[in-house]
Design a protein around this motif. Structure first.
Motif, PDB file in Angstrom:
ATOM      1  N   LEU A   4       5.195 -14.030 -41.682  1.00 33.44           N
ATOM      2  CA  LEU A   4       5.212 -13.065 -40.590  1.00 33.44           C
ATOM      3  C   LEU A   4       4.682 -13.729 -39.332  1.00 33.44           C
ATOM      4  CD1 LEU A   4       3.623 -10.089 -42.563  1.00 33.44           C
ATOM      5  CD2 LEU A   4       6.055 -10.507 -42.177  1.00 33.44           C
ATOM      6  N   VAL A   5       5.386 -13.538 -38.228  1.00 32.01           N
ATOM      7  CA  VAL A   5       4.976 -14.122 -36.953  1.00 32.01           C
ATOM      8  C   VAL A   5       4.967 -13.039 -35.889  1.00 32.01           C
ATOM      9  CG1 VAL A   5       5.456 -15.841 -35.187  1.00 32.01           C
ATOM     10  CG2 VAL A   5       5.950 -16.354 -37.593  1.00 32.01           C
ATOM     11  N   GLU A   6       3.766 -12.749 -35.377  1.00 31.84           N
ATOM     12  CA  GLU A   6       3.622 -11.744 -34.330  1.00 31.84           C
ATOM     13  C   GLU A   6       3.809 -12.377 -32.952  1.00 31.84           C
ATOM     14  OE1 GLU A   6       0.319 -10.756 -37.434  1.00 31.84           O
ATOM     15  OE2 GLU A   6       1.143 -12.533 -36.444  1.00 31.84           O
ATOM     16  N   SER A   7       4.225 -11.553 -32.020  1.00 37.17           N
ATOM     17  CA  SER A   7       4.348 -11.983 -30.625  1.00 37.17           C
ATOM     18  C   SER A   7       4.232 -10.763 -29.730  1.00 37.17           C
ATOM     19  CB  SER A   7       5.677 -12.697 -30.380  1.00 37.17           C
ATOM     20  OG  SER A   7       6.758 -11.828 -30.635  1.00 37.17           O
ATOM     21  N   GLY A   8       4.017 -11.011 -28.439  1.00 34.14           N
ATOM     22  CA  GLY A   8       4.004  -9.923 -27.476  1.00 34.14           C
ATOM     23  C   GLY A   8       2.628  -9.532 -26.967  1.00 34.14           C
ATOM     24  N   GLY A   9       1.588 -10.145 -27.518  1.00 31.46           N
ATOM     25  CA  GLY A   9       0.254  -9.815 -27.039  1.00 31.46           C
ATOM     26  C   GLY A   9       0.017 -10.343 -25.636  1.00 31.46           C
ATOM     27  N   GLY A  10      -1.104  -9.945 -25.050  1.00 31.89           N
ATOM     28  CA  GLY A  10      -1.431 -10.417 -23.715  1.00 31.89           C
ATOM     29  C   GLY A  10      -2.514  -9.583 -23.080  1.00 31.89           C
ATOM     30  N   LEU A  11      -2.650  -9.753 -21.772  1.00 30.80           N
ATOM     31  CA  LEU A  11      -3.663  -9.040 -20.989  1.00 30.80           C
ATOM     32  C   LEU A  11      -2.979  -7.944 -20.180  1.00 30.80           C
ATOM     33  CD1 LEU A  11      -6.528  -8.765 -19.771  1.00 30.80           C
ATOM     34  CD2 LEU A  11      -5.849 -10.516 -18.097  1.00 30.80           C
ATOM     35  N   VAL A  12      -3.519  -6.747 -20.239  1.00 28.50           N
ATOM     36  CA  VAL A  12      -2.940  -5.617 -19.517  1.00 28.50           C
ATOM     37  C   VAL A  12      -4.061  -4.728 -19.007  1.00 28.50           C
ATOM     38  CG1 VAL A  12      -2.718  -4.197 -21.595  1.00 28.50           C
ATOM     39  CG2 VAL A  12      -1.193  -3.788 -19.651  1.00 28.50           C
ATOM     40  N   GLN A  13      -3.817  -4.044 -17.916  1.00 29.75           N
ATOM     41  CA  GLN A  13      -4.808  -3.116 -17.389  1.00 29.75           C
ATOM     42  C   GLN A  13      -4.778  -1.811 -18.176  1.00 29.75           C
ATOM     43  OE1 GLN A  13      -4.059  -2.756 -13.158  1.00 29.75           O
ATOM     44  NE2 GLN A  13      -5.580  -4.338 -12.708  1.00 29.75           N
ATOM     45  N   ALA A  14      -5.891  -1.120 -18.158  1.00 30.85           N
ATOM     46  CA  ALA A  14      -5.968   0.181 -18.804  1.00 30.85           C
ATOM     47  C   ALA A  14      -4.875   1.094 -18.254  1.00 30.85           C
ATOM     48  CB  ALA A  14      -7.339   0.805 -18.592  1.00 30.85           C
ATOM     49  N   VAL A 123      -4.546  -8.878 -28.018  1.00 30.02           N
ATOM     50  CA  VAL A 123      -4.288  -7.855 -27.011  1.00 30.02           C
ATOM     51  C   VAL A 123      -5.608  -7.574 -26.297  1.00 30.02           C
ATOM     52  CG1 VAL A 123      -3.689  -5.440 -26.594  1.00 30.02           C
ATOM     53  CG2 VAL A 123      -2.360  -6.807 -28.230  1.00 30.02           C
ATOM     54  N   THR A 124      -5.603  -7.734 -24.987  1.00 29.86           N
ATOM     55  CA  THR A 124      -6.797  -7.490 -24.188  1.00 29.86           C
ATOM     56  C   THR A 124      -6.477  -6.464 -23.112  1.00 29.86           C
ATOM     57  OG1 THR A 124      -7.576  -9.760 -24.546  1.00 29.86           O
ATOM     58  CG2 THR A 124      -8.598  -8.518 -22.766  1.00 29.86           C
ATOM     59  N   VAL A 125      -7.249  -5.378 -23.097  1.00 29.75           N
ATOM     60  CA  VAL A 125      -7.043  -4.315 -22.124  1.00 29.75           C
ATOM     61  C   VAL A 125      -8.252  -4.288 -21.195  1.00 29.75           C
ATOM     62  CG1 VAL A 125      -6.543  -1.884 -21.773  1.00 29.75           C
ATOM     63  CG2 VAL A 125      -5.753  -3.029 -23.859  1.00 29.75           C
ATOM     64  N   SER A 126      -8.007  -4.527 -19.927  1.00 27.66           N
ATOM     65  CA  SER A 126      -9.095  -4.552 -18.955  1.00 27.66           C
ATOM     66  C   SER A 126      -9.276  -3.172 -18.329  1.00 27.66           C
ATOM     67  CB  SER A 126      -8.808  -5.579 -17.869  1.00 27.66           C
ATOM     68  OG  SER A 126      -7.642  -5.232 -17.154  1.00 27.66           O
ATOM     69  N   SER A 127     -10.510  -2.870 -17.968  1.00 27.69           N
ATOM     70  CA  SER A 127     -10.796  -1.551 -17.389  1.00 27.69           C
ATOM     71  C   SER A 127     -10.693  -1.584 -15.879  1.00 27.69           C
ATOM     72  CB  SER A 127     -12.197  -1.116 -17.811  1.00 27.69           C
ATOM     73  OG  SER A 127     -13.151  -2.064 -17.410  1.00 27.69           O
TER      74      SER A 127
END
Length: 127
Positions: A4-14, A123-127
């Motif tokens: 299994l290979v995941e993709s699509g993660g990243g940094l996004v704003q709240a 996955v990183t969600v910034s406030s």
């Protein structure tokens, strides 16, 4: 053996959205229930969502219900996790997992119900 290979993660704003994909190798994908889990630093891996072999049945953790959608395309051997209205508390490494069973049993939320795991995507969600 299933890889299994995941993709699509990243940094996004709240409040933003991300779409994760998990590509599976092997010819058994269409007969396997699939799940998404996540693990934040210092915390245990927790259930996010699960889907049965046909896509006709899904389950979600209460914390993501109404914001996340799990789906699958058996022709492409891929399972997806659409994440909307993201919150900082959604920050984690997200893992795709494959069951040996096509159906979602009562323990679908437990890591022990899945035999194969991907390497994870951040996955990183910034406030």
């Amino acid at each position: 053996q299933v890889q299994l290979v995941e993709s699509g993660g990243g940094l996004v704003q709240a409040g933003g959205s991300l779409s994760l994909s998990c590509a599976a190798s092997g010819r058994t994908f269409s007969s396997q229930a699939m799940g998404w889990f996540r693990q934040a630093p210092g915390k245990e891996r927790e259930f996010v969502a699960a889907i049965n072999w046909s896509g006709g049945r899904t389950f979600y953790a209460d914390s993501v219900k109404g914001r996340f959608t799990i789906s699958r395309d058996n022709a492409k051997n891929t399972v997806y996790l659409q994440m909307n209205s993201l919150k900082p508390e959604d920050t984690a490494v997200y893992y795709c997992a494959a069951s040996l069973d096509r159906y979602l049993r009562a323990s679908y939320y437990h890591t022990g119900s899945y035999a194969y795991w991907g390497q994870g995507t951040q996955v990183t969600v910034s406030s």
